[in-house]
Scaffold this active site. Structure first.
Site, short mmCIF file in Angstrom:
data_model
loop_
_atom_site.label_atom_id
_atom_site.label_comp_id
_atom_site.label_asym_id
_atom_site.label_seq_id
_atom_site.Cartn_x
_atom_site.Cartn_y
_atom_site.Cartn_z
N CYS A 65 0.83 -1.22 0.00
CA CYS A 65 0.00 0.00 0.00
C CYS A 65 0.86 1.26 0.00
O CYS A 65 1.87 1.34 0.69
CB CYS A 65 -0.93 -0.01 1.22
SG CYS A 65 -2.09 1.36 1.23
N CYS B 202 0.53 4.52 6.95
CA CYS B 202 -0.11 4.32 8.27
C CYS B 202 0.83 3.53 9.19
O CYS B 202 1.20 2.39 8.87
CB CYS B 202 -1.44 3.59 8.09
SG CYS B 202 -2.46 4.30 6.79
N CYS C 86 0.21 -0.27 10.31
CA CYS C 86 -0.30 -1.27 9.36
C CYS C 86 0.77 -2.20 8.81
O CYS C 86 1.87 -1.78 8.46
CB CYS C 86 -1.01 -0.55 8.22
SG CYS C 86 -1.91 -1.68 7.14
N CYS D 9 -17.15 -8.37 4.86
CA CYS D 9 -16.39 -7.12 4.71
C CYS D 9 -15.13 -7.37 3.89
O CYS D 9 -14.27 -8.16 4.30
CB CYS D 9 -15.97 -6.59 6.07
SG CYS D 9 -17.33 -6.42 7.23
N CYS E 277 -19.93 -5.16 2.96
CA CYS E 277 -19.16 -4.02 3.44
C CYS E 277 -17.84 -4.01 2.67
O CYS E 277 -17.32 -5.06 2.32
CB CYS E 277 -18.89 -4.17 4.94
SG CYS E 277 -17.86 -2.84 5.61
N CYS F 284 -19.38 2.84 8.45
CA CYS F 284 -18.68 2.14 9.52
C CYS F 284 -17.39 2.92 9.75
O CYS F 284 -16.54 2.98 8.86
CB CYS F 284 -18.38 0.70 9.08
SG CYS F 284 -17.29 -0.20 10.20
N ARG G 144 -18.28 -2.14 17.56
CA ARG G 144 -17.62 -3.43 17.30
C ARG G 144 -16.31 -3.56 18.06
O ARG G 144 -15.43 -2.71 17.95
CB ARG G 144 -17.36 -3.62 15.81
CG ARG G 144 -16.74 -5.00 15.53
CD ARG G 144 -16.64 -5.34 14.05
NE ARG G 144 -17.88 -5.14 13.38
CZ ARG G 144 -18.05 -4.29 12.36
NH1 ARG G 144 -17.04 -3.63 11.89
NH2 ARG G 144 -19.24 -4.15 11.81
N1 SAM Z 1 -6.82 0.66 3.11
C1 SAM Z 1 -8.08 0.92 3.69
C2 SAM Z 1 -8.05 2.02 4.70
O1 SAM Z 1 -7.03 2.28 5.28
O2 SAM Z 1 -9.09 2.64 4.90
C3 SAM Z 1 -8.71 -0.30 4.28
C4 SAM Z 1 -7.94 -1.31 5.08
S1 SAM Z 1 -7.29 -0.79 6.65
C5 SAM Z 1 -6.32 -2.16 7.08
C6 SAM Z 1 -8.70 -0.75 7.73
C7 SAM Z 1 -8.49 -0.36 9.18
O3 SAM Z 1 -7.90 -1.44 9.89
C8 SAM Z 1 -7.57 0.81 9.48
O4 SAM Z 1 -8.21 2.04 9.32
C9 SAM Z 1 -7.24 0.57 10.95
O5 SAM Z 1 -8.16 1.23 11.79
C10 SAM Z 1 -7.37 -0.94 11.10
N2 SAM Z 1 -6.06 -1.56 11.35
C11 SAM Z 1 -5.09 -1.74 10.43
N3 SAM Z 1 -4.00 -2.33 10.99
C12 SAM Z 1 -4.29 -2.50 12.30
C13 SAM Z 1 -3.56 -3.04 13.40
N4 SAM Z 1 -2.31 -3.48 13.27
N5 SAM Z 1 -4.16 -3.10 14.61
C14 SAM Z 1 -5.43 -2.63 14.75
N6 SAM Z 1 -6.15 -2.10 13.74
C15 SAM Z 1 -5.60 -2.03 12.53
FE1 SF4 Z 2 -2.91 1.10 3.35
FE2 SF4 Z 2 -2.88 -0.11 5.71
FE3 SF4 Z 2 -3.11 2.51 5.59
FE4 SF4 Z 2 -5.17 0.97 4.78
S1 SF4 Z 2 -4.36 1.12 6.84
S2 SF4 Z 2 -4.32 2.78 3.75
S3 SF4 Z 2 -4.01 -0.76 3.93
S4 SF4 Z 2 -1.33 1.32 4.92
#
Ligand code: SAM
Ligand code: SF4
Ligand code: DTB
Length: 320
Positions: free
Chosen positions: A54, A58, A61, A98, A129, A189, A261
Site C-alpha cells: 500500500c 499508516c 499497518c 467485509c 461491506c 462504519c 464493534r
Molecule cells: N486501506 C483501507 C483504509 O485504510 O481505509 C482499508 C484497510 S485498513 C487495514 C482498515 C483499518 O484497519 C484501518 O483504518 C485501521 O483502523 C485498522 N487496522 C489496520 N491495521 C491494524 C492493526 N495493526 N491493529 C489494529 N487495527 C488495525
Molecule cells: Fe494502506 Fe494499511 Fe493505511 Fe489501509 S491502513 S491505507 S491498507 S497502509
C-alpha cells in the site's frame, strides 16, 4: 437519520469518561438496553481482497509499503474466489461480509470487479461491506448502486494526533470520503484504534468527532492495536484494559443506536475483558480465524465464549 440533534462537547464526554467505573458501566448498560437486545452480537467476517504494497504510510499497518513488515503483496483477488470465501463465512454464521483492499483509493479500472463482488455477496443473502481507502462521489454512487450496504473508513485517532500516525493523507481527507459515502446512501462504519501512543483525550476526541458527524456511523469499530513487527508502532505502549472498556462505554453512550464493534485485538484479550466490553455496550465482532493479515480467535473459541456468557448471534434484518 439516527441523529438526535444534540452536539456532544468534548468537555461533557470527558466528564462521562471519568465517572466511577461502576457508574460509567451502569449508564452504558442502560443506554444499551434501551436500544438493543443486550445478549445479541452482530457477526462480521473480513477478507483481504488485495493485500500489501500500500502507498499510504499508516504507522500501525502491516500492509504499508513504507515499512519492512515482511508481508507479501498480492493482486486483487478473482471475483469467484471472493464469493467462495463468502459462502464459507456464511456457513460459519457471519451475516456481513467485509472486503478490504490495501489501497490509497480504488482505480477506475478496478470498479467492475468490485461491483461484481458486491452483487455476488449480496445475492448470497449477506450484508456487504467494503474498505478500499478514499472514494470519490462517483465511485461511492457506483458501489451504492451495486447494493453495497456499508463502507468502512476509520478516522483512527483524534484530529490532533492523526499526523503522528499517517502523513500521506489528512484527517480532513478521511472526513471527505465519509461524506461521499454518506451522500451516496451507503451506511457508514467508522471508528479507530487504541494503543498507538495517543492520550486519553485523543481517544475521547475521536469519539466526539464520530458522534458529531452529520449522522453518527451505524457501525463503530474499536480496534486494539495489533503491534506489527517492522511497522512504526511495533513497540507502542499497551493500553490499560479498564481504559479500553471506558472507551467502549463512552462510544455506547455517545452513539446509542450504533453497533459498537470489538474489533482487532481480541486474541490478546481474556474472556473476562471481552465480557466487560460486551457489558459496556460492544455488540459486534469479527468472526473467523483471520482479520485482514493478522490472527483472530477461531470459531470454536468464540462459540465457547458465547456459551460462557449466554450470548447469541444477532439475526440479520431482512435485506432491502
Ligand atoms: N486501506 C483501507 C483504509 O485504510 O481505509 C482499508 C484497510 S485498513 C487495514 C482498515 C483499518 O484497519 C484501518 O483504518 C485501521 O483502523 C485498522 N487496522 C489496520 N491495521 C491494524 C492493526 N495493526 N491493529 C489494529 N487495527 C488495525
Ligand atoms: Fe494502506 Fe494499511 Fe493505511 Fe489501509 S491502513 S491505507 S491498507 S497502509
Ligand atoms: C476495522 O476497524 N478493523 C478491521 C476492519 N475495520 C477493516 C481491520 C483490522 C485489521 C487488523 C490488522 C490486520 O489484520 O492486518
Amino acid at each position: 437519520m439516527q441523529r438526535d440533534g444534540v452536539t456532544i462537547s468534548f468537555e461533557k464526554a470527558k466528564i462521562i469518561y471519568n465517572l466511577s467505573f461502576n457508574d460509567l458501566l451502569f449508564r452504558a448498560q442502560q443506554v444499551h438496553r434501551a436500544h438493543f437486545d443486550p445478549n445479541a452480537i452482530q457477526m462480521s467476517r473480513l477478507l483481504s481482497i488485495k493485500t500489501g504494497g500500500c502507498a499510504e504510510d499508516c504507522g500501525y499497518c502491516s500492509q504499508s509499503a513504507h515499512y519492512p513488515t515482511s508481508l507479501k503483496a498480492s493482486k486483487l483477488m478473482e471475483v469467484e474466489r471472493v464469493l467462495a470465501e463468502a459462502r464459507n463465512a456464511q456457513a460459519g454464521g457471519a451475516t456481513r461480509y467485509c472486503m478490504g483492499a490495501a489501497w490509497r483509493n480504488p482505480k477506475d479500472r478496478d470498479m467492475d470487479a468490485l461491483v461484481a463482488m458486491v452483487e455476488g455477496v449480496r445475492a448470497l443473502g449477506m450484508e456487504t461491506c467494503m474498505t478500499l481507502g478514499m472514494l470519490t462521489p462517483e465511485q461511492s454512487e457506483r458501489l451504492a448502486d451495486a447494493g453495497l450496504d456499508y463502507y468502512n473508513h476509520n478516522v483512527d485517532t483524534s484530529e490532533r494526533y492523526y499526523k503522528e500516525i499517517i502523513t500521506t493523507r489528512t484527517f480532513e481527507d478521511r472526513l471527505e470520503t465519509l461524506a461521499n459515502v454518506r451522500d451516496a446512501g451507503i451506511k457508514v462504519c467508522a471508528g479507530g484504534i487504541l494503543g498507538m501512543g495517543e492520550t486519553v483525550e485523543d481517544r475521547i476526541s475521536m469519539l466526539v468527532t464520530l458522534a458529531n458527524l452529520p449522522a453518527p456511523p451505524e457501525s463503530v469499530p474499536i480496534n486494539m492495536l495489533i503491534p506489527i513487527p517492522g511497522s512504526k508502532l511495533a513497540d507502542a505502549p499497551s493500553v490499560d484494559p479498564t481504559d479500553f472498556v471506558r472507551i467502549v462505554a463512552l462510544a455506547r453512550i455517545l452513539m446509542p443506536r450504533s453497533h459498537v464493534r470489538l474489533s482487532a485485538g481480541r486474541t490478546g484479550m481474556s474472556d473476562e475483558l471481552q465480557a466487560l466490553c460486551f457489558f459496556a455496550g460492544a455488540n459486534s465482532i469479527f468472526v473467523g480465524d483471520t482479520l485482514l493479515t493478522t490472527d483472530n480467535p477461531d470459531e470454536d473459541q468464540d462459540a465457547a465464549l458465547f456459551r460462557r456468557l449466554g450470548l447469541k448471534p444477532m439475526a440479520l434484518e431482512r435485506l432491502p
